[in-house]
Write an enzyme that holds these catalytic residues in place. Structure first.
Site, mmCIF file in Angstrom:
data_model
loop_
_atom_site.group_PDB
_atom_site.id
_atom_site.type_symbol
_atom_site.label_atom_id
_atom_site.label_comp_id
_atom_site.label_asym_id
_atom_site.label_seq_id
_atom_site.Cartn_x
_atom_site.Cartn_y
_atom_site.Cartn_z
ATOM 1 N N CYS A 165 0.822 -1.217 0.000
ATOM 2 C CA CYS A 165 0.000 0.000 0.000
ATOM 3 C C CYS A 165 0.857 1.269 0.000
ATOM 4 C CB CYS A 165 -0.921 -0.004 1.206
ATOM 5 S SG CYS A 165 -1.878 -1.513 1.339
ATOM 6 N N ASN A 207 -10.211 -0.052 1.156
ATOM 7 C CA ASN A 207 -8.748 -0.019 1.037
ATOM 8 C C ASN A 207 -8.355 -0.473 -0.371
ATOM 9 O OD1 ASN A 207 -6.015 -0.608 1.094
ATOM 10 N ND2 ASN A 207 -6.066 -1.616 3.085
ATOM 11 N N HIS A 266 -2.796 6.646 3.740
ATOM 12 C CA HIS A 266 -3.319 5.439 3.089
ATOM 13 C C HIS A 266 -4.664 5.116 3.723
ATOM 14 C CE1 HIS A 266 -4.001 1.498 1.733
ATOM 15 N NE2 HIS A 266 -3.589 0.879 2.819
HETATM 16 O O1 UT7 Z 1 -3.547 -1.868 3.681
HETATM 17 C C1 UT7 Z 1 -2.678 -2.621 4.437
HETATM 18 C C2 UT7 Z 1 -2.745 -2.242 5.816
HETATM 19 N N1 UT7 Z 1 -3.852 -2.917 6.466
HETATM 20 C C3 UT7 Z 1 -4.316 -2.421 7.574
HETATM 21 O O2 UT7 Z 1 -3.925 -1.385 8.003
HETATM 22 C C4 UT7 Z 1 -5.335 -3.218 8.363
HETATM 23 C C5 UT7 Z 1 -4.916 -3.243 9.819
HETATM 24 N N2 UT7 Z 1 -5.845 -3.977 10.666
HETATM 25 C C6 UT7 Z 1 -7.109 -3.567 10.917
HETATM 26 O O3 UT7 Z 1 -7.543 -2.577 10.396
HETATM 27 C C7 UT7 Z 1 -7.921 -4.346 11.921
HETATM 28 O O4 UT7 Z 1 -7.091 -5.238 12.624
HETATM 29 C C8 UT7 Z 1 -9.096 -5.127 11.289
HETATM 30 C C9 UT7 Z 1 -10.139 -4.151 10.758
HETATM 31 C C10 UT7 Z 1 -8.612 -6.013 10.163
HETATM 32 C C11 UT7 Z 1 -9.755 -6.005 12.337
HETATM 33 O O5 UT7 Z 1 -10.261 -5.209 13.401
HETATM 34 P P1 UT7 Z 1 -10.102 -5.670 14.914
HETATM 35 O O6 UT7 Z 1 -10.792 -4.667 15.746
HETATM 36 O O7 UT7 Z 1 -8.629 -5.892 15.154
HETATM 37 O O8 UT7 Z 1 -10.923 -7.001 14.951
HETATM 38 P P2 UT7 Z 1 -10.406 -8.444 15.386
HETATM 39 O O9 UT7 Z 1 -9.631 -9.068 14.272
HETATM 40 O O10 UT7 Z 1 -9.774 -8.348 16.753
HETATM 41 O O11 UT7 Z 1 -11.776 -9.212 15.555
HETATM 42 C C12 UT7 Z 1 -12.679 -8.890 16.610
HETATM 43 C C13 UT7 Z 1 -13.908 -9.754 16.471
HETATM 44 C C14 UT7 Z 1 -13.594 -11.238 16.356
HETATM 45 O O12 UT7 Z 1 -14.633 -11.941 17.013
HETATM 46 P P3 UT7 Z 1 -14.416 -12.511 18.500
HETATM 47 O O13 UT7 Z 1 -13.269 -13.459 18.391
HETATM 48 O O14 UT7 Z 1 -14.116 -11.322 19.363
HETATM 49 O O15 UT7 Z 1 -15.717 -13.167 18.809
HETATM 50 C C15 UT7 Z 1 -13.707 -11.520 14.873
HETATM 51 O O16 UT7 Z 1 -14.068 -12.850 14.590
HETATM 52 O O17 UT7 Z 1 -14.604 -9.403 15.263
HETATM 53 C C16 UT7 Z 1 -14.799 -10.586 14.470
HETATM 54 N N3 UT7 Z 1 -14.750 -10.186 13.074
HETATM 55 C C17 UT7 Z 1 -15.829 -9.828 12.390
HETATM 56 N N4 UT7 Z 1 -17.128 -9.748 12.730
HETATM 57 C C18 UT7 Z 1 -17.986 -9.324 11.790
HETATM 58 C C19 UT7 Z 1 -13.654 -10.081 12.281
HETATM 59 N N5 UT7 Z 1 -14.011 -9.654 11.069
HETATM 60 C C20 UT7 Z 1 -15.358 -9.490 11.101
HETATM 61 C C21 UT7 Z 1 -16.298 -9.053 10.167
HETATM 62 N N6 UT7 Z 1 -17.593 -8.980 10.541
HETATM 63 N N7 UT7 Z 1 -15.958 -8.678 8.912
#
Ligand code: UT7
Length: 325
Positions: A113, A282, A252
């Protein structure tokens, strides 16, 4: 002499999928996506439209705006993580042919990115070093081709599109590309990468699997917040500018929460960041030029505005640019 962004334009595919439409196919909700990322929709290239097609459309619009012909381009760089062909030939060469910029230098940059900022730095340095006239710097992605639609933690994040900038060397000292910082932390390469199945042996009839994105969201999130925080600090140290001098910070467009965290750290008002991930999600290397093109078409970029670009992504890479518009 200085190297300025003479024009900027974009190509966004017409197919628009909002979070509710996506939630019909992926186990997610509009509420989760908005609250965790700030994303509301994404645009997807139709079947048969490749990264080079979107890049060529954006390039043609940028050339038209700059009022120069493709024959006047000396250097053409495409930053992409989703080339038409994985390996070779470079998507830049295909774009060169599609826009008839015959004979110019053409190559791709792979820096995730952060690719557009890497390509801007390379192009502006090459224009200066070679006393060349014009360059086309393009960020273009068809990420929908490599998204794992069964993985809700990544499927909701990405979109397709292309942005193109015409760079020209002109005699207006103090304007244009003023300063760059580029870097990488290769130890995080496996935190965001394209998973490709092992190649079947020479006698196997198994079809190779389609490569898909893997991301360790938490690690990349932490890296992103750290990167943009450190980049802002380094720009303040390396230049005479203060944060108040900047009209805009264009990060970004990965996740609004990443930007808010950095904004809080420096007490930067939210309005100083230009964000459009709500509409386009993104788009990796295309995200910064898409944002700049939208700002330009809305008339929010004024001549001599000081702008900071901030990038982070696969590699893991990071980069910043300071530009006097
Ligand atoms: O362009 C390259 C650079 N990329 C980035 O900068 C992305 C960096 N990372 C992020 O932006 C975040 O880590 C994410 C948006 C990808 C994820 O957000 P998060 O707040 O870290 O969520 P998480 O992975 O900790 O997941 C929290 C919960 C989980 O459920 P439990 O285990 O707490 O029950 C996931 O299973 O959210 C769940 N989850 C979802 N639920 C509904 C993960 N994805 C989804 C979804 N819809 N799409």
């Amino acid at each position: 002499m200085s190297v300025v962004i003479r024009s900027i334009a974009s190509y966004i595919p017409e197919i628009r999928i909002d979070n509710n439409e996506l939630a019909a196919k992926v186990d997610t909700t509009d509420e989760w996506i908005r609250s965790h990322t700030g994303i509301g929709a994404r645009h997807i290239a139709p079947d048969g439209i490749l990264t080079s097609d979107m890049a060529a459309q954006a390039a043609k619009s940028a050339l038209e705006k700059a009022k120069i012909s493709a024959r006047e381009i000396d250097i053409l760089i495409v930053a992409t993580a989703t080339p038409d062909y994985f390996g070779f030939p470079g998507t830049s060469c295909i774009v060169q042919d599609k826009i008839e910029a015959y004979g110019c230098t053409a190559f791709d940059v792979v820096a995730g990115c952060t690719g557009f900022i890497y390509a801007l730095d390379i192009a502006s340095a090459m224009l200066e070093a070679r006393h060349a006239r014009n360059a086309l710097v393009i960020g273009a992605e068809s990420l929908s081709r490599i998204v794992d639609w069964n993985d809700r933690s990544t499927a909701v994040l990405f979109g397709d599109g292309a942005g193109a900038a015409v760079l020209s060397r002109i005699d207006e000292p103090g304007r244009g590309c003023l300063s760059f910082i580029l870097g990488a932390e290769g130890s995080g390469a496996k935190d965001l990468y394209l998973v490709q199945a092992d190649r079947p042996n020479a006698f196997s009839r198994e079809a190779p699997q389609t490569p898909v994105i893997y991301m360790n969201g938490k690690k990349v999130y932490d890296f992103a917040v750290k990167s943009i925080t450190v980049l802002i600090e380094r720009i303040m140290h390396a230049t005479a500018y203060r944060l108040d001098d900047f009209a805009w910070i264009v990060p970004h467009q990965a996740n609004a929460r990443i930007v808010q965290a950095a904004g809080k750290r420096f007490k930067i008002p939210e309005e100083k960041f230009y964000l459009n991930m709500e509409e386009y999600a993104n788009t990796s290397a295309a995200s910064i030029p898409l944002a700049l093109a939208e700002m330009d078409s809305k008339g929010v970029l004024k001549k001599n505005d000081l702008i900071m670009l901030l990038g982070f992504g696969a590699g893991l890479t990071y980069g910043a640019a300071v530009i006097r518009w």
